[in-house]
Scaffold this motif. Structure first.
Motif, PDB file in Angstrom:
ATOM      1  N   LYS A   1       0.894  -1.316  -0.033  1.00 58.28           N
ATOM      2  CA  LYS A   1      -0.103  -0.059   0.081  1.00 58.28           C
ATOM      3  C   LYS A   1       0.980   1.412   0.053  1.00 58.28           C
ATOM      4  N   LYS A   2       0.459   2.174  -0.934  1.00 57.82           N
ATOM      5  CA  LYS A   2       1.202   3.280  -0.992  1.00 57.82           C
ATOM      6  C   LYS A   2       0.890   4.428   0.261  1.00 57.82           C
ATOM      7  N   LEU A   3       1.790   4.859   0.890  1.00 55.19           N
ATOM      8  CA  LEU A   3       1.544   5.456   2.193  1.00 55.19           C
ATOM      9  C   LEU A   3       1.572   7.066   2.190  1.00 55.19           C
ATOM     10  N   TYR A   4       1.568   7.559   1.146  1.00 53.52           N
ATOM     11  CA  TYR A   4       1.422   8.997   0.942  1.00 53.52           C
ATOM     12  C   TYR A   4       0.792   9.258  -0.501  1.00 53.52           C
ATOM     13  N   VAL A   5       0.337  10.617  -0.640  1.00 55.35           N
ATOM     14  CA  VAL A   5      -0.210  10.870  -1.669  1.00 55.35           C
ATOM     15  C   VAL A   5       0.883  11.408  -2.880  1.00 55.35           C
ATOM     16  N   SER A   6       1.548  12.344  -2.324  1.00 57.62           N
ATOM     17  CA  SER A   6       2.307  12.724  -3.362  1.00 57.62           C
ATOM     18  C   SER A   6       3.828  13.252  -2.595  1.00 57.62           C
ATOM     19  N   ASN A   7       4.890  13.304  -3.375  1.00 60.15           N
ATOM     20  CA  ASN A   7       6.075  13.966  -2.659  1.00 60.15           C
ATOM     21  C   ASN A   7       6.441  15.052  -3.427  1.00 60.15           C
ATOM     22  N   SER A   8       5.162  15.860  -3.855  1.00 63.69           N
ATOM     23  CA  SER A   8       5.394  17.168  -4.452  1.00 63.69           C
ATOM     24  C   SER A   8       5.641  18.191  -3.161  1.00 63.69           C
ATOM     25  N   THR A   9       6.394  19.480  -3.618  1.00 61.19           N
ATOM     26  CA  THR A   9       6.777  20.230  -2.469  1.00 61.19           C
ATOM     27  C   THR A   9       5.582  21.085  -2.089  1.00 61.19           C
ATOM     28  N   GLU A  10       4.442  20.998  -2.692  1.00 61.06           N
ATOM     29  CA  GLU A  10       3.267  21.770  -2.430  1.00 61.06           C
ATOM     30  C   GLU A  10       2.120  20.561  -2.091  1.00 61.06           C
ATOM     31  N   SER A  11       1.350  20.753  -1.159  1.00 56.52           N
ATOM     32  CA  SER A  11       0.364  20.157  -0.761  1.00 56.52           C
ATOM     33  C   SER A  11      -1.286  20.502  -0.946  1.00 56.52           C
ATOM     34  N   SER A  12      -2.014  19.975  -0.710  1.00 56.07           N
ATOM     35  CA  SER A  12      -3.505  20.362  -1.115  1.00 56.07           C
ATOM     36  C   SER A  12      -4.085  21.438  -0.320  1.00 56.07           C
TER      37      SER A  12
ATOM     38  N   GLY B   1      -2.229  14.598   9.317  1.00 54.99           N
ATOM     39  CA  GLY B   1      -2.586  13.688   8.160  1.00 54.99           C
ATOM     40  C   GLY B   1      -1.783  14.265   6.890  1.00 54.99           C
ATOM     41  N   VAL B   2      -2.100  15.721   6.814  1.00 47.54           N
ATOM     42  CA  VAL B   2      -1.618  16.420   5.633  1.00 47.54           C
ATOM     43  C   VAL B   2       0.012  16.067   5.497  1.00 47.54           C
ATOM     44  N   HIS B   3       0.577  16.158   6.628  1.00 49.84           N
ATOM     45  CA  HIS B   3       2.150  15.985   6.511  1.00 49.84           C
ATOM     46  C   HIS B   3       2.307  14.561   6.080  1.00 49.84           C
ATOM     47  N   HIS B   4       1.786  13.492   6.384  1.00 49.69           N
ATOM     48  CA  HIS B   4       1.852  12.001   5.981  1.00 49.69           C
ATOM     49  C   HIS B   4       1.327  12.004   4.477  1.00 49.69           C
ATOM     50  N   ASP B   5       0.446  12.619   3.966  1.00 47.83           N
ATOM     51  CA  ASP B   5      -0.047  12.615   2.661  1.00 47.83           C
ATOM     52  C   ASP B   5       0.915  13.352   1.538  1.00 47.83           C
ATOM     53  N   PHE B   6       1.447  14.476   2.272  1.00 40.97           N
ATOM     54  CA  PHE B   6       2.344  15.261   1.316  1.00 40.97           C
ATOM     55  C   PHE B   6       3.642  15.568   2.165  1.00 40.97           C
ATOM     56  N   PRO B   7       4.421  14.407   2.294  1.00 42.63           N
ATOM     57  CA  PRO B   7       5.597  14.710   3.196  1.00 42.63           C
ATOM     58  C   PRO B   7       6.749  15.504   2.950  1.00 42.63           C
TER      59      PRO B   7
END
Length: 210
Positions: A3-14, A100-106
């Protein structure tokens, strides 16, 4: 497939809020905590030394006590507060905003250190709780060390995600934190220190990060 544990490695989050002002309160440059909290730390130490007339040795002792105590507070907050997942929609929303946002966009550069909109109220509440156990001036020395521990944690956290350590202690700490994000988010809760993961048995198996 794992399972992927994050949404994106982008330097910007939602976005968190539709309102631009509220959204701005959730983002902060890594230098802001240094600029704001270092003078506060100096004030608390000065207060213990001058108005409080405590000896230098006493101030150093309480300061180091506060610094050490932060490492436990960091672990407790991260493991049992930030990783507590409520069942209600409102609770899940709060959880996402705080952690949660930090884990989605670390790798979001503006959401790696705590914004003042969150750290100032938290510091005020914690100061009040500590005031129940310390005298006015010993609390100044202790809280100065506690805040320095927090500041080290915040800046270390940013570095763990964006600095390229080749060897040494910081490389080990970074490997530890990256395993928390990308392998086992239910383990490895220490960020600036791994000691409480060892004490509470929540670390990773030996050799996992190699």
């Amino acid at each position: 497939m794992a399972k992927k544990l994050y949404v994106s490695n982008s330097t910007e989050s939602s976005r968190m809020f539709k309102n631009d002002f509220l959204e701005s309160l959730t983002k902060v440059h890594w230098s802001v905590p240094l600029i704001f909290w270092i003078p506060v730390i100096v004030f608390f130490v000065w207060r213990a030394l001058v108005p409080g007339d405590l000896s230098v040795g006493t101030v150093i002792g309480y300061y180091l006590f506060g610094l050490a105590f932060w490492t436990l507070a960091e672990y407790v907050l991260h493991r049992w507060v930030f990783h507590y997942e409520p069942s209600s929609k409102w609770g899940q929303r709060i959880h996402f905003i705080f952690h949660g946002v930090h884990h989605d966009f670390p790798k979001d550069r503006l959401r790696l250190v705590m914004p003042l909109s969150a750290s100032i109220p938290m510091a005020a509440i914690i100061y009040f709780l500590f005031s129940l156990f310390f005298g006015e001036y010993t609390l100044g020395a202790f809280f100065g060390g506690f805040l320095m521990g927090y500041l080290i944690y915040d800046e270390c956290h940013y570095a763990m995600h964006h600095a390229n350590f080749k060897s040494g202690l910081f490389k080990k700490i970074k490997d530890h934190h990256m395993l928390h994000h990308y392998a086992e988010p239910d383990r490895g809760f220490g960020v600036s220190s791994m000691i409480w993961d060892v004490i509470f048995g929540s670390g990773f198996k030996r050799g996992r990060g190699k």
